[in-house]
Each structure stands twice: as structure tokens, then as C-alpha cells.
Design an enzyme around this catalytic site. Structure first.
Site, PDB file in Angstrom:
ATOM      1  N   CYS A   2       0.871  -1.174   0.000  1.00  0.00           N
ATOM      2  CA  CYS A   2       0.000   0.000   0.000  1.00  0.00           C
ATOM      3  C   CYS A   2       0.904   1.219   0.000  1.00  0.00           C
ATOM      4  O   CYS A   2       1.536   1.531   1.002  1.00  0.00           O
ATOM      5  CB  CYS A   2      -0.908   0.002   1.232  1.00  0.00           C
ATOM      6  N   GLU A 118      -3.853   0.903  -6.376  1.00  0.00           N
ATOM      7  CA  GLU A 118      -2.915  -0.153  -6.740  1.00  0.00           C
ATOM      8  C   GLU A 118      -2.799  -0.149  -8.259  1.00  0.00           C
ATOM      9  O   GLU A 118      -3.718   0.317  -8.963  1.00  0.00           O
ATOM     10  CB  GLU A 118      -3.396  -1.512  -6.219  1.00  0.00           C
TER      11      GLU A 118
END
Length: 258
Positions: A2, A118
């Protein structure tokens, strides 16, 4: 991993959503659609309140919002620059890593987020996606925090930092990346934040399939690739247009780490 997320709700809204007291003090609320490492962001902690002499009250706890910098700096670190390399901690090994094991036992937090970004590799390009709750509620990333003091400057304010735990991606998320933030369901918040609970091994698991299935996986514009871009347009659905002759470009210093 992340490495980018969005956090746009003001402290008053987060305090109500997380049943917490707003202790962000002089923090100036602003919607951040492109949170990157080293930024100051709101987290949620639960601690024993202290009296005027600094003694904790063992019979009560207070859940509160605190501002911290993303990128954990262990209390024993010689230099705060190490935080840039510690934005994430793997749930599978966090209990044994010197940089994280003390925080895992004593200093856990929640990191509120609208969602995270992402990048999926599509041929020669990287297509960004925004993972968010379909109902608009905040996601709660499992986090750890630490306080670091500069021994060379005793008058400097202590630096409070955090890291986001990650785990193996499951369900629909595996089509985008093999890792994901450890998103905690509401029923696990109290146990994760409990300052008197040192063993949280039973919570270091991938989110449930039910939680992941409730997420919207939204393709977004490559504008998010640069931390210099920050606005609501970053989270707007943007269907990719195949173009094999024109690979996506990233600012060198802003390329999402892999």
C-alpha cells in the site's frame, strides 16, 4: 503493498464514524486524494488517559484521533530517514521484525481511508485502480505507530509515525496485485486498539471474502501516478483505453514502488 491512498473526511466526520475524540489539535483538515509516504495524516488510537504528572489511569481508556507521519521510525533509530522505507509491514512477519514487534505489542492504530490505489500491469503499461467501499464508508487499515526523539536536539518535538500492515490479496483483488492493506472489519477495531492486549496474532489474517467482495475496484486516471496531482478527479472512474504503442509515463521520483 500500500503506497498510496485517499483520505478526504474531516476529523469531525471521522470522530463520529470511529467513535473517537478529536485530538488533532492544530491540524488543518484538508481532503487528500493522493496520500503518499511522509505526509501527515489522521489515525485512530486508544490509550489510557494520563494525569497532570503523566501517570496512566489503568481503569479507563480513550479512543482518539491523532495526527502522525506515514513511514514508521522505530524509537531506537539513529535517523528519521529510515521511515521512508517502512511505510508497510507484512502481517506474516511483523511479530519478528525488530522495527515493528514492539509497536505490534504496545502501539497499534487504525488508519482511516476512503480507499487505496494499486497498479495492475497491462502489457507495457500500469493501470491504476482505486479500491473503495461501495457504500462510501471509511476503510480501516491496521497500523502500528511509534514515537521517535532526536537525541541531537533535545528541544525538538517528538516525531510520531505509523506504518500500514499488508497481507496477501484475496478474491477479486488478486487480479490487480498480490498484496493488499490489512483492512479490519468494524468488529475487530476494539480488539486491535486495546492497549492492554499484547497478543493479536489471531487478528493478523487476511480480510474476509465478504469484506473484499463489498469493495469497488475502480479504474482511474494515470494522473494519480504523480504526487503533485491531488483532487477529486483522481478517484473518478476512468476506463482504460488500450494503446500498446504509448506506455504510461511516471515521474521518476513518483513511480509507485513494486
Amino acid at each position: 503493498m500500500c503506497g498510496r491512498y485517499a483520505a478526504t473526511k474531516d476529523p469531525a466526520t471521522l470522530a463520529a464514524e470511529f467513535d473517537a475524540v478529536d485530538e488533532t489539535d492544530s491540524y488543518e483538515p484538508r481532503a487528500d486524494y493522493n496520500v503518499a509516504p511522509t505526509k501527515q495524516e489522521v489515525t485512530v488510537v486508544q490509550r489510557h488517559p494520563r494525569d497532570d504528572e503523566g501517570n496512566p489511569d489503568p481503569n479507563s481508556t480513550v479512543r482518539s484521533l491523532r495526527v502522525m507521519r506515514w513511514g514508521l521510525v522505530p524509537f531506537w533509530a539513529k535517523d528519521k530517514s529510515v521511515g521512508a522505507k517502512m511505510i508497510n509491514a507484512r502481517a506474516e512477519s511483523v511479530a519478528t521484525k525488530p522495527a515493528f514487534k514492539s509497536s505490534l505489542a504496545k502501539r497499534r492504530c487504525l488508519v482511516p481511508a476512503d480507499g487505496w490505489y494499486e497498479w495492475r500491469r497491462d502489457g507495457g503499461t500500469k493501470q491504476p485502480f482505486f479500491m473503495t467501499s461501495a457504500d462510501g464508508s471509511s476503510l480501516a487499515f491496521a497500523g502500528l505507530w511509534s514515537t521517535w526523539r532526536d537525541k541531537a536536539d533535545e528541544e525538538a518535538e517528538p516525531l510520531v509515525t505509523y506504518t500500514v500492515l499488508t497481507t496477501d490479496a484475496i478474491g477479486q483483488l488478486t487480479d490487480i496485485h498480490d498484496r493488499m492493506p490489512m483492512v479490519l472489519p468494524r468488529e475487530s477495531w476494539a480488539a486491535w486498539l486495546d492497549p492492554d492486549r499484547e497478543d493479536v496474532s489471531d487478528l493478523l489474517v487476511a480480510p474476509s471474502m465478504e469484506l473484499v467482495s463489498a469493495l469497488e475496484l475502480r479504474p482511474v486516471s494515470s494522473a494519480v501516478n504523480s504526487v503533485r496531482n491531488n483532487g477529486p478527479e483522481l478517484v473518478v472512474r476512468h476506463e482504460p483505453v488500450p494503446d500498446l504503442d504509448e506506455p504510461a509515463l511516471f515521474d521518476v521520483e513518483d513511480t509507485p514502488g513494486r
